[in-house]
Enzyme design. Structure first.
Site, short mmCIF file in Angstrom:
data_model
loop_
_atom_site.label_atom_id
_atom_site.label_comp_id
_atom_site.label_asym_id
_atom_site.label_seq_id
_atom_site.Cartn_x
_atom_site.Cartn_y
_atom_site.Cartn_z
N ASN A 10 0.87 -1.18 0.00
CA ASN A 10 0.00 0.00 0.00
C ASN A 10 0.90 1.23 0.00
O ASN A 10 1.52 1.54 1.01
CB ASN A 10 -0.89 -0.03 1.25
N TRP A 11 0.94 1.89 -1.13
CA TRP A 11 1.87 3.02 -1.27
C TRP A 11 1.34 4.32 -0.67
O TRP A 11 2.05 5.32 -0.62
CB TRP A 11 2.19 3.25 -2.75
N LYS A 12 0.09 4.33 -0.28
CA LYS A 12 -0.50 5.55 0.31
C LYS A 12 -0.25 6.75 -0.63
O LYS A 12 -0.24 6.56 -1.84
CB LYS A 12 0.02 5.75 1.73
N HIS A 98 -9.45 1.30 5.83
CA HIS A 98 -8.10 1.54 6.37
C HIS A 98 -8.21 2.58 7.48
O HIS A 98 -8.97 3.54 7.38
CB HIS A 98 -7.16 2.03 5.25
N GLU A 100 -6.42 4.97 8.32
CA GLU A 100 -6.16 6.36 7.92
C GLU A 100 -7.41 6.99 7.31
O GLU A 100 -7.67 8.18 7.48
CB GLU A 100 -4.97 6.41 6.94
N GLU A 173 -4.88 -4.61 10.97
CA GLU A 173 -3.85 -3.58 11.01
C GLU A 173 -3.99 -2.79 12.32
O GLU A 173 -4.74 -1.80 12.38
CB GLU A 173 -4.01 -2.62 9.82
N GLY A 179 3.22 2.35 10.55
CA GLY A 179 4.20 3.42 10.33
C GLY A 179 5.03 3.75 11.55
O GLY A 179 5.71 4.78 11.59
N GLY A 239 3.10 -1.19 4.11
CA GLY A 239 3.17 0.22 3.76
C GLY A 239 4.60 0.60 3.39
O GLY A 239 5.07 0.32 2.29
N GLY A 240 5.30 1.22 4.34
CA GLY A 240 6.62 1.79 4.09
C GLY A 240 7.58 0.86 3.35
O GLY A 240 8.24 1.29 2.40
P1 13P Z 1 3.41 0.35 7.43
O1 13P Z 1 3.86 -0.95 6.84
O2 13P Z 1 4.14 1.54 6.90
O3 13P Z 1 3.37 0.28 8.92
O4 13P Z 1 1.88 0.57 6.95
C1 13P Z 1 0.97 -0.46 7.07
C2 13P Z 1 -0.28 -0.08 6.37
O5 13P Z 1 -0.97 0.84 6.76
C3 13P Z 1 -0.65 -0.86 5.17
O6 13P Z 1 -1.94 -0.58 4.77
#
Ligand code: 13P
Length: 259
Positions: A10-12, A98, A100, A173, A179, A239-240
């Site tokens: 997930n590149w956000k 999600h 966020e 999650e 993050g 994510g990251g």
């Molecule tokens: P990170 O791997 O950066 O903690 O993010 C996880 C995430 O929110 C994937 O959707």
């Protein structure tokens, strides 16, 4: 148990077009090499770029496209929104719920229900995210929070038989692990995944196939193996660490080794 192992990045809100292109130039070669020797692996790779880059990647063959979001309305005067039917022209999956989106865009359970139903209407597979925040974790009431998140969105969708033939994926999650560099331990993950598995079996056990349960929150190449080895963990939502092509490929290699 589900057969596939899912590895989804997930590149956000990251990467400009030239970075997307650079990533995939290398990524396609790495995947080609990895699967050239063994294409029998049960592994499903997904990438969720910013929506504006989905068309650029629509000829992808070694991996699936995942949309980060869809509108909760079908079409019409919703400035700035992108509908499920538009996204479905490019994408196979869509993230729904999600943390966020819940936190920064106030997405309520009712909105998430509408998004899942629209996803199904346009043949997108929803990946429904749930997870407690730090306060819930520290108070010890995280399982009841998780139960509510699942029962308030997933159960209403599947309360009628209309959607029972659809595929559902869910992702645990924990908000405190996203993050932060502080991933949940394999024991913590195992407890929640076992709990979610039983909750789903007890309440929507008649859904087609078993529901893959992914884990997300500070996954990286160091912790991927121990997380993926847990019984009810069917994949990772990253994510990251998915932003770096070498790192993401390494995680895929680990999953490939376990598949
Ligand atoms: P990170 O791997 O950066 O903690 O993010 C996880 C995430 O929110 C994937 O959707």
């Amino acid at each position: 148990m589900s057969e596939n192992i899912y590895v989804i990045g997930n590149w956000k809100m990251n990467k400009h077009l030239h970075e997307v292109t650079d990533f995939f130039d290398q990524f396609n070669i790495s995947l080609h090499d990895m699967f050239a020797s063994d294409n029998s692996a049960n592994i499903e790779i997904g990438v969720a770029p910013a929506a504006i880059h989905l068309p650029q990647l629509s000829d992808a063959t070694n991996f699936s496209l995942v949309a980060q979001n869809i509108a909760s309305e079908e079409n019409g005067a919703y400035t700035g929104e992108i509908s499920a039917s538009m996204v479905a022209e490019y994408s196979r999956y869509v993230l729904v719920g999600h943390s966020e989106r819940r936190m920064f865009f106030n997405e309520s359970n009712d909105i998430l229900i509408k998004k899942i139903m629209l996803a199904y209407k346009y043949n997108l597979i929803p990946i429904f995210c749930f997870g407690e925040n730090l306060e819930n974790r520290e108070k010890g009431d995280y399982l009841s929070i998780i139960k509510q998140q699942i029962e308030k969105v997933i159960f209403p969708v599947f309360s009628s038989s209309v959607f029972l033939n659809q595929t559902l994926i869910v992702a645990y999650e924990p908000v405190w692990a996203i993050g932060t560099g502080k991933h949940a331990s394999p024991e913590q993950i195992s407890e929640v995944h076992d709990y979610a598995r039983n909750l789903l079996i007890d309440n929507i056990g008649n859904i087609k196939g078993s529901v893959p349960i992914l884990y997300g929150g500070s996954c990286n190449s160091q912790n991927a193996k121990s997380i993926l080895e847990q019984k009810n963990v069917n994949g990772l939502l990253i994510g990251g660490a998915s932003l770096d092509v070498d790192h993401f490929t390494k995680i895929i290699q680990i999953a490939h080794g376990l598949s």
